[in-house]
Design a protein around this motif. Structure first.
Motif, PDB file in Angstrom:
ATOM      1  N   ALA A   1     -18.004  -9.570 140.687  1.00  0.00           N
ATOM      2  CA  ALA A   1     -17.466 -10.608 139.857  1.00  0.00           C
ATOM      3  C   ALA A   1     -16.417 -10.092 138.767  1.00  0.00           C
ATOM      4  CB  ALA A   1     -18.769 -11.299 139.118  1.00  0.00           C
TER       5      ALA A   1
ATOM      6  N   GLU B   1     -17.797  -0.395 133.212  1.00  0.00           N
ATOM      7  CA  GLU B   1     -18.882  -0.515 134.130  1.00  0.00           C
ATOM      8  C   GLU B   1     -19.818   0.659 133.714  1.00  0.00           C
ATOM      9  OE1 GLU B   1     -20.400  -1.966 136.987  1.00  0.00           O
ATOM     10  OE2 GLU B   1     -21.619  -0.179 136.579  1.00  0.00           O
ATOM     11  N   LYS B   2     -21.023   0.238 133.699  1.00  0.00           N
ATOM     12  CA  LYS B   2     -22.188   1.431 133.115  1.00  0.00           C
ATOM     13  C   LYS B   2     -22.439   2.580 134.275  1.00  0.00           C
ATOM     14  CE  LYS B   2     -26.560  -1.052 133.626  1.00  0.00           C
ATOM     15  NZ  LYS B   2     -27.403  -0.882 134.680  1.00  0.00           N
TER      16      LYS B   2
ATOM     17  N   HIS C   1     -24.004  -4.365 143.333  1.00  0.00           N
ATOM     18  CA  HIS C   1     -24.812  -4.588 144.413  1.00  0.00           C
ATOM     19  C   HIS C   1     -24.046  -4.867 145.683  1.00  0.00           C
ATOM     20  CE1 HIS C   1     -28.416  -4.100 142.466  1.00  0.00           C
ATOM     21  NE2 HIS C   1     -28.285  -5.337 141.549  1.00  0.00           N
ATOM     22  N   THR C   2     -22.878  -5.436 145.746  1.00  0.00           N
ATOM     23  CA  THR C   2     -22.154  -5.736 146.936  1.00  0.00           C
ATOM     24  C   THR C   2     -21.910  -4.520 147.670  1.00  0.00           C
ATOM     25  OG1 THR C   2     -21.433  -7.671 145.956  1.00  0.00           O
ATOM     26  CG2 THR C   2     -20.123  -6.995 147.859  1.00  0.00           C
TER      27      THR C   2
ATOM     28  N   TRP D   1     -24.112  -2.930 150.425  1.00  0.00           N
ATOM     29  CA  TRP D   1     -24.360  -3.870 151.764  1.00  0.00           C
ATOM     30  C   TRP D   1     -23.268  -3.360 152.780  1.00  0.00           C
ATOM     31  CZ3 TRP D   1     -28.615  -4.242 149.635  1.00  0.00           C
ATOM     32  CH2 TRP D   1     -28.923  -5.179 148.564  1.00  0.00           C
TER      33      TRP D   1
ATOM     34  N   PHE E   1     -22.625 -11.609 155.387  1.00  0.00           N
ATOM     35  CA  PHE E   1     -22.821 -12.934 155.952  1.00  0.00           C
ATOM     36  C   PHE E   1     -21.656 -13.608 155.579  1.00  0.00           C
ATOM     37  CE2 PHE E   1     -25.832 -13.997 152.338  1.00  0.00           C
ATOM     38  CZ  PHE E   1     -25.167 -14.801 151.733  1.00  0.00           C
TER      39      PHE E   1
ATOM     40  N   THR F   1     -22.352  -8.899 134.070  1.00  0.00           N
ATOM     41  CA  THR F   1     -23.407  -7.803 134.475  1.00  0.00           C
ATOM     42  C   THR F   1     -24.240  -7.793 135.338  1.00  0.00           C
ATOM     43  OG1 THR F   1     -24.568  -8.859 132.412  1.00  0.00           O
ATOM     44  CG2 THR F   1     -23.163  -6.684 131.796  1.00  0.00           C
TER      45      THR F   1
ATOM     46  N   PHE G   1     -29.309 -16.907 147.824  1.00  0.00           N
ATOM     47  CA  PHE G   1     -28.800 -16.072 148.607  1.00  0.00           C
ATOM     48  C   PHE G   1     -29.688 -15.604 149.844  1.00  0.00           C
ATOM     49  CE2 PHE G   1     -30.161 -11.915 148.710  1.00  0.00           C
ATOM     50  CZ  PHE G   1     -31.448 -11.914 147.587  1.00  0.00           C
TER      51      PHE G   1
ATOM     52  N   ARG H   1     -31.057  -8.829 134.902  1.00  0.00           N
ATOM     53  CA  ARG H   1     -31.377  -7.350 134.515  1.00  0.00           C
ATOM     54  C   ARG H   1     -32.262  -7.132 133.441  1.00  0.00           C
ATOM     55  NH1 ARG H   1     -27.909  -3.648 137.173  1.00  0.00           N
ATOM     56  NH2 ARG H   1     -26.318  -4.805 138.363  1.00  0.00           N
TER      57      ARG H   1
ATOM     58  N   THR I   1     -23.576 -13.424 138.900  1.00  0.00           N
ATOM     59  CA  THR I   1     -24.956 -13.398 138.765  1.00  0.00           C
ATOM     60  C   THR I   1     -25.661 -13.201 137.378  1.00  0.00           C
ATOM     61  OG1 THR I   1     -25.107 -11.156 139.698  1.00  0.00           O
ATOM     62  CG2 THR I   1     -25.452 -13.126 141.380  1.00  0.00           C
TER      63      THR I   1
ATOM     64  N   LYS J   1     -26.578 -16.219 142.910  1.00  0.00           N
ATOM     65  CA  LYS J   1     -25.344 -16.741 143.604  1.00  0.00           C
ATOM     66  C   LYS J   1     -25.021 -15.861 144.589  1.00  0.00           C
ATOM     67  CE  LYS J   1     -22.722 -18.242 139.390  1.00  0.00           C
ATOM     68  NZ  LYS J   1     -23.826 -18.079 138.525  1.00  0.00           N
ATOM     69  N   ASN J   2     -24.456 -16.004 145.687  1.00  0.00           N
ATOM     70  CA  ASN J   2     -23.961 -15.234 146.741  1.00  0.00           C
ATOM     71  C   ASN J   2     -22.488 -14.747 146.292  1.00  0.00           C
ATOM     72  OD1 ASN J   2     -21.954 -17.195 147.567  1.00  0.00           O
ATOM     73  ND2 ASN J   2     -23.185 -18.114 149.119  1.00  0.00           N
ATOM     74  N   ILE J   3     -21.920 -14.248 147.082  1.00  0.00           N
ATOM     75  CA  ILE J   3     -20.508 -13.377 146.696  1.00  0.00           C
ATOM     76  C   ILE J   3     -19.442 -14.448 146.298  1.00  0.00           C
ATOM     77  CG2 ILE J   3     -18.723 -12.049 147.543  1.00  0.00           C
ATOM     78  CD1 ILE J   3     -20.722 -10.030 148.808  1.00  0.00           C
TER      79      ILE J   3
HETATM   80  C1  LIG Z   1     -30.209  -8.044 150.503  1.00  0.00           C
HETATM   81  C2  LIG Z   1     -28.966  -8.621 149.860  1.00  0.00           C
HETATM   82  C3  LIG Z   1     -27.912  -9.104 150.713  1.00  0.00           C
HETATM   83  C4  LIG Z   1     -27.067  -9.827 150.413  1.00  0.00           C
HETATM   84  N1  LIG Z   1     -25.774 -10.107 151.322  1.00  0.00           N
HETATM   85  C5  LIG Z   1     -25.031 -10.905 150.782  1.00  0.00           C
HETATM   86  C6  LIG Z   1     -24.070 -11.373 151.776  1.00  0.00           C
HETATM   87  O1  LIG Z   1     -24.122 -10.942 152.897  1.00  0.00           O
HETATM   88  N2  LIG Z   1     -23.100 -12.242 151.542  1.00  0.00           N
HETATM   89  C7  LIG Z   1     -22.969 -12.718 150.125  1.00  0.00           C
HETATM   90  O2  LIG Z   1     -22.382 -13.684 149.876  1.00  0.00           O
HETATM   91  N3  LIG Z   1     -23.987 -12.125 149.315  1.00  0.00           N
HETATM   92  C8  LIG Z   1     -24.930 -11.360 149.434  1.00  0.00           C
HETATM   93  N4  LIG Z   1     -25.772 -10.749 148.560  1.00  0.00           N
HETATM   94  C9  LIG Z   1     -25.778 -11.311 147.146  1.00  0.00           C
HETATM   95  C10 LIG Z   1     -24.616 -10.305 146.477  1.00  0.00           C
HETATM   96  O3  LIG Z   1     -25.058  -9.134 146.580  1.00  0.00           O
HETATM   97  C11 LIG Z   1     -24.419 -10.868 145.099  1.00  0.00           C
HETATM   98  O4  LIG Z   1     -23.678 -12.177 145.054  1.00  0.00           O
HETATM   99  C12 LIG Z   1     -23.209 -10.009 144.358  1.00  0.00           C
HETATM  100  O5  LIG Z   1     -23.780  -8.703 144.205  1.00  0.00           O
HETATM  101  C13 LIG Z   1     -23.305 -10.488 142.823  1.00  0.00           C
HETATM  102  O6  LIG Z   1     -22.228  -9.798 142.067  1.00  0.00           O
HETATM  103  P1  LIG Z   1     -22.257  -9.452 140.502  1.00  0.00           P
HETATM  104  O7  LIG Z   1     -20.867  -8.878 140.273  1.00  0.00           O
HETATM  105  O8  LIG Z   1     -22.637 -10.751 139.830  1.00  0.00           O
HETATM  106  O9  LIG Z   1     -23.337  -8.639 140.215  1.00  0.00           O
HETATM  107  P2  LIG Z   1     -23.839  -7.238 140.637  1.00  0.00           P
HETATM  108  O10 LIG Z   1     -23.601  -6.802 141.816  1.00  0.00           O
HETATM  109  O11 LIG Z   1     -24.974  -6.921 139.925  1.00  0.00           O
HETATM  110  O12 LIG Z   1     -22.731  -6.517 139.820  1.00  0.00           O
HETATM  111  C14 LIG Z   1     -23.023  -6.370 138.178  1.00  0.00           C
HETATM  112  C15 LIG Z   1     -22.515  -5.031 137.569  1.00  0.00           C
HETATM  113  O13 LIG Z   1     -22.397  -4.767 136.194  1.00  0.00           O
HETATM  114  C16 LIG Z   1     -22.853  -3.689 135.917  1.00  0.00           C
HETATM  115  N5  LIG Z   1     -23.437  -3.706 134.549  1.00  0.00           N
HETATM  116  C17 LIG Z   1     -24.628  -4.209 134.307  1.00  0.00           C
HETATM  117  N6  LIG Z   1     -24.934  -4.257 133.144  1.00  0.00           N
HETATM  118  C18 LIG Z   1     -24.019  -3.364 132.411  1.00  0.00           C
HETATM  119  C19 LIG Z   1     -23.566  -3.144 131.087  1.00  0.00           C
HETATM  120  N7  LIG Z   1     -24.436  -3.716 130.093  1.00  0.00           N
HETATM  121  N8  LIG Z   1     -22.437  -2.625 130.622  1.00  0.00           N
HETATM  122  C20 LIG Z   1     -21.450  -2.377 131.873  1.00  0.00           C
HETATM  123  N9  LIG Z   1     -21.870  -2.728 133.296  1.00  0.00           N
HETATM  124  C21 LIG Z   1     -22.905  -3.197 133.437  1.00  0.00           C
HETATM  125  C22 LIG Z   1     -23.749  -2.991 137.106  1.00  0.00           C
HETATM  126  O14 LIG Z   1     -23.956  -1.787 137.003  1.00  0.00           O
HETATM  127  C23 LIG Z   1     -23.282  -3.769 138.255  1.00  0.00           C
HETATM  128  O15 LIG Z   1     -22.065  -2.896 138.551  1.00  0.00           O
HETATM  129  C24 LIG Z   1     -27.000 -10.250 148.906  1.00  0.00           C
HETATM  130  C25 LIG Z   1     -28.019  -9.832 148.071  1.00  0.00           C
HETATM  131  C26 LIG Z   1     -28.960  -9.096 148.582  1.00  0.00           C
HETATM  132  C27 LIG Z   1     -30.189  -8.622 147.562  1.00  0.00           C
END
Ligand SMILES: Cc1cc2nc3c(=O)[nH]c(=O)nc-3n(C[C@H](O)[C@H](O)[C@H](O)COP(=O)(O)OP(=O)(O)OC[C@H]3O[C@@H](n4cnc5c(N)ncnc54)[C@H](O)[C@@H]3O)c2cc1C
Ligand code: SF4
Ligand code: SF4
Lengths: 574, 138
Positions: free
Chosen positions: A153, A172-173, A180-181, A184, A188, A258, A327, A423, A464, A469-471
């Motif tokens: 995101a 980014e911390k 999390h992406t 993997w 999907f 985050t 998801f 978190r 998220t 949410k998914n990706i």
């Molecule tokens: C097992 C599993 C499989 C999945 N497979 C799929 C799939 O196939 N397709 C799909 O669409 N979705 C999938 N998902 C969902 C997908 O992982 C999430 O939708 C996606 O990672 C969300 O991204 P994000 O950027 O919101 O959050 P995050 O991935 O959590 O990234 C947040 C970032 O912010 C950083 N951060 C946190 N706090 C701070 C702070 N205070 N200061 C600075 N940085 C900070 C973290 O270190 C991290 O790098 C899956 C999830 C799981 C659990």
């Protein structure tokens, strides 16, 4: 003093009118002094009602407008703009909040909520009589934008801002981007792997000179407000022997991205922690991504039969995790399909609470059924049970799809399909004062109408950190958060509310109390008609009102909050 | 008049636009109930509240006044806490002169997410006012 007021009382679908008798409110205020028009409306914010309002202003020659609806944080600007389209000064508009502070707060007491709403509208009418036309001041906004969190995101938000030629600082911390992406392999609904996707976006980001990426960095202090935020950032040493770095940034707006955490089952929840053969979906997904060879092995043991237990840590009856994590049904099914495609002789048994593979993700469910996966369904009052018998793991479940017949199965592995949780470190939310919802994720202003804005002006939320949410959903919200954050500062100037202090210089005899109280040095001493008096510099005054109560002769009023207005509102509420 | 209007105390809350009013809105969103005889007037900052407004509220029949102050979160700077404190102290003096129980004015700092704290404050203030004022009237 206004003499031709129009009052609109909103049903908000039923959000207001289910608890507040809006017709009774209308009848109670229609004969108030100055009211020439009093209407109820199903959705005050709808285009049709807005058009009607503009027409009413002209037809009834209104000189003031009041809408009683949701919180002003949602629609004050909407209705100010409507007033302006009706050729009235937008600051003559007055808002009454009868949703958050009447219908919802008192949904347990309909009569009480209605009586309160009547008084709130009367108070707004009282204020409206005094609301004078005002003209905003402008100030320069910082052009930099900070994105906090470098998951999918945050990265996509930063990329979108970079494309808009904005200066972006991505904070980014962890020591790597991707969140999390990046954990993997196969994903999907796409052929690209998780870590490939994040690497590609990172590569794109690094091509832009207007993007600064700070990894290993955390915000430790924030100050200021929209247009001029100051962020203090602590950055871990990037090379051995380097000192800890403190970076200070000035930015105009902030995107918070985050992310989420995996739900970790409690010790003993579905046997978690008691046996090596009971693991969570994220752990299993990583094993499957990594595994090579013809068969799936786990801790040296060959795996053929797998039971997946859904909604672990989601959709709980009570507590905080009553939400669906969205998801996980799709991810569990996708992983189960991968397992069958990669290895021979696999059997998947899904123990679900009803499958939620919405939209195109339904195709995966169909594929899994075609491949012969078994689906059983339990309800929240009869959870599956897991027991170990020697080396065997036995799962029992009452399947509601076959008249609650008890089914028993021996499996090699139990996968707990765990959901998303906020978190645990919410310090960024605390620093920026971001409200959280009942689910403890950060809260938007309005789920449908303002889904990425927060009540803190200049701060948007993406991905998220706002909820599961998914990706693609995370990226959608990131792109709109980026656009919103950019729009705050794109003009280079921001308008300040023209709410400033006004001094009655005939009453003032310069005692310097107000100028001492003013935290912005906005009050000067001037000579006027042979007397020394206080004078407010309108470009410097921030409209806090701190000077007003300290004046010994009560010569100071804040425009929009004069004693006359306040007392007349108190009279109407009493 | 509804039952809740007869049995509850009438409380005027001064909230602040950016900090404490969002918390009060969120209490509604979360359906955390408090007496419907609690009314909010919003100001930019709690240190801009004039003591004369508070006295006016008692004269018009409010049982209690509650200042939902910005505290150290104030967007206008840290002097807010001390200044709001001074306003309360001056008002307490004026209340004593008019023989109004100073405990009928309360202040607490509420941040933008302090919904539960707000509701707790309202319930306990309401209980206090019912015990002292309503029972005196009976
Ligand atoms: C097992 C599993 C499989 C999945 N497979 C799929 C799939 O196939 N397709 C799909 O669409 N979705 C999938 N998902 C969902 C997908 O992982 C999430 O939708 C996606 O990672 C969300 O991204 P994000 O950027 O919101 O959050 P995050 O991935 O959590 O990234 C947040 C970032 O912010 C950083 N951060 C946190 N706090 C701070 C702070 N205070 N200061 C600075 N940085 C900070 C973290 O270190 C991290 O790098 C899956 C999830 C799981 C659990
Ligand atoms: S997506 Fe499926 S497994 Fe996840 S919480 Fe919702 S219903 Fe349960
Ligand atoms: S309203 Fe605030 S900023 Fe303006 S003059 Fe008064 S104390 Fe200074």
């Amino acid at each position: 003093m206004k003499e031709r007021l129009g009052v609109y009382i909103c049903h908000c679908g039923g959000n207001i009118s289910d608890y507040v008798d809006v017709e009774k409110v209308r009848a109670a205020i229609e004969h108030e002094k100055g009211v020439v028009l009093a209407k109820t409306t199903m959705f005050a914010c709808s285009d049709t009602n807005q058009t009607d309002m503009v027409q009413d202003i002209h037809e009834h020659n209104l000189d003031g407008v009041i809408v009683a609806s949701c919180s002003p944080k949602l629609h004050l600007t909407t209705f100010r703009n409507v007033t302006e389209r009706g050729d009235l000064n937008k600051y003559t508009y007055v808002h009454a909040n009868i949703r958050e502070q009447a219908s919802w707060a008192h949904s347990d007491d309909k009569l009480g909520a209605t009586e309160k709403a009547i008084r709130l509208v009367k108070a707004a009418i009282a204020k409206s009589r005094y609301a004078d036309p005002l003209f905003p001041n402008q100030f320069e906004a910082e052009k930099n934008i900070a994105v906090i969190g470098g998951g999918i995101a945050g990265m996509k938000a930063a990329l979108s801002l970079a494309e808009k030629k904005s200066n972006v600082i991505l904070i980014e911390k962890e020591n790597r981007l991707g969140g999390h992406t990046a954990e993997w392999g196969s994903l999907f609904m796409t052929d690209e792997k998780g870590f490939e996707l994040t690497a590609r976006i990172e590569n794109d980001l690094r091509k832009y000179n207007n993007v600064t990426i700070l990894t290993g960095a955390e915000v430790i202090d924030t100050k200021g407000s929209i247009g001029n935020f100051e962020l203090k950032i602590r950055r871990r040493p990037q090379n051995d022997g380097d000192p800890m770095e403190i970076v200070e940034l000035h930015v105009g707006s902030i995107v918070v991205a985050t992310g989420y955490d995996h739900y970790l089952p409690k010790q003993g929840e579905y046997g978690f922690g008691t046996s090596e053969t009971i693991i969570t979906l994220p752990e299993f997904k990583q094993q499957v991504d990594k595994a090579t060879g013809k068969s799936l092995e786990f801790k040296g043991k060959k795996i053929n039969n797998i039971a997946y237990i859904y909604c672990v840590g989601s959709r709980q009856n009570e507590g905080e995790n009553t939400y669906c994590s969205r998801f996980c049904c799709t991810s569990a099914i996708h992983t189960a399909i991968e397992v069958k495609k990669k290895f021979k002789g696999m059997q998947n048994i899904h123990l679900t609470r009803g499958i939620r593979t919405y939209g195109k993700q339904e195709l995966l469910y169909a594929e899994s059924l075609q491949m012969g996966d078994l689906y059983l369904q339990f309800d929240e009052n009869n959870l599956p049970e897991i027991r170990s018998e020697g080396k065997k793991t036995v799962v029992t479940v009452k399947d509601i799809l076959s008249a609650r017949k008890e089914m028993e199965m021996e499996v090699d592995l139990v996968v707990l399909v765990t959901g998303m949780v906020p978190r645990p470190d919410q310090s960024i939310g605390t620093m920026l004062k971001l409200p959280k919802g009942r689910d403890r994720f950060f809260n938007e202003i309005h789920m449908k109408l303002r889904p990425v804005e927060t009540v803190i002006d200049g701060v948007t939320i993406a991905g998220t950190c706002q909820g599961p949410k998914n990706i693609s959903e995370s990226v959608n919200s990131a792109l709109s958060a980026a656009t919103k954050s950019f729009s705050y500062i794109s003009k280079g100037t921001l308008e300040t509310e023209p709410i400033i202090a006004e001094i009655d210089q005939d009453a003032c005899s310069w005692c310097d109390k107000c100028s001492n109280a003013c935290p912005f040095d906005a009050i000067d001493q001037i000579e006027m008609g042979g007397r020394t008096v206080a004078s407010v510099n309108p470009m410097v005054c921030k409209g806090c009102g701190m000077c007003a109560p300290v004046c010994p002769v009560d010569a100071i009023n804040l425009i929009g909050y004069t004693s006359e207005e306040m007392m007349s509102m108190i009279d109407a509420l009493a | 008049m509804s039952d809740s209007f007869k049995k509850n105390a009438k409380i005027l809350v001064f909230s602040t636009e950016k900090i404490s009013d969002p918390a009060i809105d969120m209490a509604g969103l979360l359906k955390l109930h408090y007496p419907p005889t609690v009314y909010t007037i919003t100001v930019p900052c709690s240190s801009g509240i004039k003591p004369s407004w508070i006295i006016h509220a008692y004269e018009k029949g409010f049982d209690g006044v509650f200042i939902a102050a910005d505290g150290t979160d104030c967007i206008f700077g840290e002097s807010c806490t001390e200044k709001t404190g001074n306003i309360v102290a001056i008002t307490h003096e004026k209340m004593k002169e008019k023989e109004i129980d100073p405990a009928r004015l309360r202040m607490a700092a509420l941040c933008s997410v302090c919904s539960e704290a707000f509701v707790k404050q309202m319930r306990s203030f309401n209980d206090y006012l019912i015990k002292t004022i309503h029972s005196n009237n009976n």
